[in-house]
Design a protein around this motif. Sequence first.
Motif, PDB file in Angstrom:
ATOM      1  N   ALA A 382       0.715  -1.274  -0.001  1.00  0.00           N
ATOM      2  CA  ALA A 382       0.059   0.090   0.085  1.00  0.00           C
ATOM      3  C   ALA A 382       0.766   1.279  -0.081  1.00  0.00           C
ATOM      4  N   LEU A 383       2.006   1.357   0.847  1.00  0.00           N
ATOM      5  CA  LEU A 383       2.901   2.444   1.091  1.00  0.00           C
ATOM      6  C   LEU A 383       3.511   2.618  -0.308  1.00  0.00           C
ATOM      7  N   VAL A 384       3.941   1.513  -0.998  1.00  0.00           N
ATOM      8  CA  VAL A 384       4.711   1.840  -2.357  1.00  0.00           C
ATOM      9  C   VAL A 384       3.527   2.440  -3.371  1.00  0.00           C
ATOM     10  N   GLY A 385       2.466   1.540  -3.342  1.00  0.00           N
ATOM     11  CA  GLY A 385       1.386   2.155  -4.230  1.00  0.00           C
ATOM     12  C   GLY A 385       1.121   3.391  -4.097  1.00  0.00           C
ATOM     13  N   MET A 386       0.945   4.091  -2.668  1.00  0.00           N
ATOM     14  CA  MET A 386       1.067   5.464  -2.691  1.00  0.00           C
ATOM     15  C   MET A 386       1.829   6.419  -3.357  1.00  0.00           C
ATOM     16  N   GLY A 387       3.183   5.732  -3.108  1.00  0.00           N
ATOM     17  CA  GLY A 387       4.218   6.831  -3.645  1.00  0.00           C
ATOM     18  C   GLY A 387       4.073   6.687  -5.276  1.00  0.00           C
ATOM     19  N   ALA A 388       3.865   5.634  -5.820  1.00  0.00           N
ATOM     20  CA  ALA A 388       3.958   5.359  -7.366  1.00  0.00           C
ATOM     21  C   ALA A 388       2.869   6.324  -8.073  1.00  0.00           C
ATOM     22  N   VAL A 389       1.499   6.112  -7.460  1.00  0.00           N
ATOM     23  CA  VAL A 389       0.645   6.906  -8.149  1.00  0.00           C
ATOM     24  C   VAL A 389       0.583   8.502  -7.904  1.00  0.00           C
ATOM     25  N   ALA A 390       1.087   8.763  -6.554  1.00  0.00           N
ATOM     26  CA  ALA A 390       1.095  10.363  -6.382  1.00  0.00           C
ATOM     27  C   ALA A 390       2.298  10.979  -7.145  1.00  0.00           C
ATOM     28  N   GLY A 391       3.279  10.120  -7.237  1.00  0.00           N
ATOM     29  CA  GLY A 391       4.581  10.628  -7.874  1.00  0.00           C
ATOM     30  C   GLY A 391       4.203  10.838  -9.489  1.00  0.00           C
ATOM     31  N   ALA A 392       3.487   9.827 -10.045  1.00  0.00           N
ATOM     32  CA  ALA A 392       3.144   9.891 -11.538  1.00  0.00           C
ATOM     33  C   ALA A 392       2.222  11.180 -11.632  1.00  0.00           C
ATOM     34  N   VAL A 393       0.914  11.103 -10.880  1.00  0.00           N
ATOM     35  CA  VAL A 393       0.187  12.513 -10.963  1.00  0.00           C
ATOM     36  C   VAL A 393       0.824  13.800 -10.896  1.00  0.00           C
ATOM     37  N   LEU A 394       1.562  13.857  -9.986  1.00  0.00           N
ATOM     38  CA  LEU A 394       2.289  15.153  -9.476  1.00  0.00           C
ATOM     39  C   LEU A 394       3.244  15.606 -10.481  1.00  0.00           C
ATOM     40  N   GLY A 395       3.950  14.500 -11.342  1.00  0.00           N
ATOM     41  CA  GLY A 395       5.169  14.664 -11.709  1.00  0.00           C
ATOM     42  C   GLY A 395       6.349  15.094 -10.897  1.00  0.00           C
ATOM     43  N   ALA A 396       6.284  14.635  -9.633  1.00  0.00           N
ATOM     44  CA  ALA A 396       7.364  15.084  -8.672  1.00  0.00           C
ATOM     45  C   ALA A 396       7.993  13.520  -8.132  1.00  0.00           C
ATOM     46  N   PRO A 397       8.747  12.782  -8.950  1.00  0.00           N
ATOM     47  CA  PRO A 397       8.950  11.517  -8.547  1.00  0.00           C
ATOM     48  C   PRO A 397      10.116  11.931  -7.407  1.00  0.00           C
ATOM     49  N   LEU A 398      11.048  12.558  -7.499  1.00  0.00           N
ATOM     50  CA  LEU A 398      11.891  12.690  -6.314  1.00  0.00           C
ATOM     51  C   LEU A 398      11.361  13.045  -4.841  1.00  0.00           C
ATOM     52  N   SER A 399      10.512  14.084  -5.261  1.00  0.00           N
ATOM     53  CA  SER A 399       9.591  14.614  -4.080  1.00  0.00           C
ATOM     54  C   SER A 399       8.995  13.525  -3.336  1.00  0.00           C
ATOM     55  N   THR A 400       8.253  12.709  -4.236  1.00  0.00           N
ATOM     56  CA  THR A 400       7.521  11.690  -3.623  1.00  0.00           C
ATOM     57  C   THR A 400       8.342  10.540  -2.888  1.00  0.00           C
ATOM     58  N   ILE A 401       9.349  10.148  -3.540  1.00  0.00           N
ATOM     59  CA  ILE A 401      10.053   9.448  -3.080  1.00  0.00           C
ATOM     60  C   ILE A 401      10.673   9.710  -1.546  1.00  0.00           C
ATOM     61  N   LEU A 402      11.246  10.994  -1.327  1.00  0.00           N
ATOM     62  CA  LEU A 402      11.603  11.467  -0.203  1.00  0.00           C
ATOM     63  C   LEU A 402      10.396  11.540   0.893  1.00  0.00           C
ATOM     64  N   ILE A 403       9.360  11.701   0.638  1.00  0.00           N
ATOM     65  CA  ILE A 403       8.124  11.601   1.494  1.00  0.00           C
ATOM     66  C   ILE A 403       7.973  10.370   1.900  1.00  0.00           C
ATOM     67  N   MET A 404       7.834   9.133   1.142  1.00  0.00           N
ATOM     68  CA  MET A 404       7.762   8.067   1.748  1.00  0.00           C
ATOM     69  C   MET A 404       8.843   7.387   2.477  1.00  0.00           C
ATOM     70  N   VAL A 405      10.148   7.947   2.124  1.00  0.00           N
ATOM     71  CA  VAL A 405      11.314   7.527   2.941  1.00  0.00           C
ATOM     72  C   VAL A 405      11.235   8.191   4.163  1.00  0.00           C
ATOM     73  N   GLU A 406      10.911   9.494   4.415  1.00  0.00           N
ATOM     74  CA  GLU A 406      10.782  10.282   5.539  1.00  0.00           C
ATOM     75  C   GLU A 406       9.427   9.437   6.115  1.00  0.00           C
ATOM     76  N   LEU A 407       8.573   9.063   5.787  1.00  0.00           N
ATOM     77  CA  LEU A 407       7.583   8.480   6.568  1.00  0.00           C
ATOM     78  C   LEU A 407       7.711   7.322   7.206  1.00  0.00           C
ATOM     79  N   THR A 408       8.723   6.502   6.538  1.00  0.00           N
ATOM     80  CA  THR A 408       9.241   4.954   6.847  1.00  0.00           C
ATOM     81  C   THR A 408      10.412   5.131   7.959  1.00  0.00           C
ATOM     82  N   GLY A 409      11.295   5.780   7.218  1.00  0.00           N
ATOM     83  CA  GLY A 409      12.718   5.870   7.785  1.00  0.00           C
ATOM     84  C   GLY A 409      13.411   4.513   7.468  1.00  0.00           C
ATOM     85  N   ASP A 410      13.100   3.873   6.304  1.00  0.00           N
ATOM     86  CA  ASP A 410      13.506   2.516   6.076  1.00  0.00           C
ATOM     87  C   ASP A 410      14.226   2.663   4.622  1.00  0.00           C
TER      88      ASP A 410
END
Length: 595
Positions: A382-410
């Motif tokens: 679910a978390l990976v899917g959140m990042g993938a859909v949001a990154g595609a829609v927003l056109g901001a892959p780097l920002s979206t990846i960082l959001i997901m990494v900051e949320l999980t810290g993993d």
Amino acid sequence: MTREDPAPGSIRRLTAAVRHVVAFLKREQLVLLVVALATGALAAYAALAFRGAIAVVQSMAFFTPSERPLTVIAGLPWWQIAMAPAAGGLIVGLMVYWLLPGRRPQGVADVVEASALRGGHMTLRTGLVTALGSAITLGSGGSAGREGPVVHLGASIAASFARRLGLDRGQGRVILGCGVAAAIAASFNAPLAGVLFALEVVLGHYALSAFAPTVIAAVTATIISRIHLGAYPAFILPHVTIASFYELPAFAMLGLVAAVAAIVFVRAIHASQKVFDAVPVPTWIKPAIAGALVGAIALVLPQILGVGYEATDAVLQGSIAFWLLVVLALAKIVATAITLGGGAIGGVFSPSLFVGAMTGAAFGAITSFVAPDLASTQGTYALVGMGAVAGAVLGAPLSTILIMVELTGDLAFAVAVMVAVVLATVLYRRVQHYSFFTDVLARRGVRIAGGHDVGLLREQRVGDLMVVQPEWVGRNMTVEELRRRVWTAPLAALVVTPEGDGPAGLLTVADLAAAGDGEMAGDLCHPLVVVEQDDHLERAILVAEESEEEVLGVAGRQPGSIAGLIRSVDLARAYGRLLRHLRAEEHGERPDLRH
């Protein structure tokens, strides 16, 4: 006798002193750091006030201020659930019609346009009205996101602040980015993601002159957010584990599935806009119709109301059945398309996270069925899917990846997110060509896909570059006379008088070199391609490219008259000067347009 009150004079002297200080500091990077800190604080408190406004409206609509209101909503009468979004839509429709420029909702696309085309200029009034309208939309149950309106509000505050301080164009754009970074950081407790989003989507560059101030603003906003809300992420996160790196092909496949979901999501919004545009009712009532339709869906699926964070949290914990995941993903797409297509105010980030979570969890359920020993948890997918859909829609892959990494810290999880987000974004761009925000602008006829330098291109006018007083010749002038005249003519080009109502002609040295003896100007010339004096440089360059002409005519103020000429090479040189100006701005240098 009464002594003259010295206060007015003192105030004037103090104001003059402050302006002198600001004028001095404007020459240094220090001013941006100081203003960035203040901007971060203002944007953070604005984000907190916006969340409070949503809670107030929600309390009136559904009798609860909680961000997880489903239990309370389930006990309300059906008519209240159905009518609350419609009532909110009616209020928002009137606000948009009477209070917003162009009588249309504002959002992140307008921030991108302001940065690229207007030197970061936005009005505080529009930002406040947009934020209030979005709070009413979300609080009354409209299906949209709150991050977009927060970004718009933060950018409006930053732009107003920069304008009041008299900052120049480059500094104003940087402070606009600071407002955006602070808004994202305060909303998600993710300062790095806020910085990257501002640089990646709004400013379009990563120069140190912009990076340092946006970091200051984002960190300031994060500190303030944590003081008031605690150091908690936006979602209740599951324990994230990657079962095996042999699972990476599955995450790659999820990225492709997420791209399809993102494409369907965006196209549904645009299709809804077309449908509502065709409905023969006043514009201000359309959000109410949209709200009524969303309310009808909510009678069966109340999870789609508002930003949908409670349902997103539930899927992250793995507590939603497979069939409901698919239904909720489709229902959220439809509800958001109706809300935004109907003209309500809201963003797309939260809905894209919702759709991504449902899509990822459903995909994870299938993966677990096919290879139970190799599949990670449903929450991980679910978390990976959140990042993938949001990154595609927003056109901001780097920002979206960082959001997901900051949320999980993993960091191990980061590999899975990067694979899915990158593939989703690439496939989405192959099909849609634009991000959601640039697509919105393109549908308005505003194209900035060529880069953020178009703002400078559109500030330069053709009339400032043309050579005046072109040399006219008659249509019966012979080649011998034309060859003598052309070498002394401005730009080595002759303008031939038109025949009747036809266009004027153009003759250059190249045209006359191949001419035979006895031929006349009317036989040799070709139509003069004309641009307007008020046309911006971008349009003139496009005209020159399409016509492949070396010299263009510049229309006069009187119909049919020619005020001057301009060479395509001079357009290219002007473009080069503007690019150097832009690069100087990005690196905090003093720009010079003379060379």
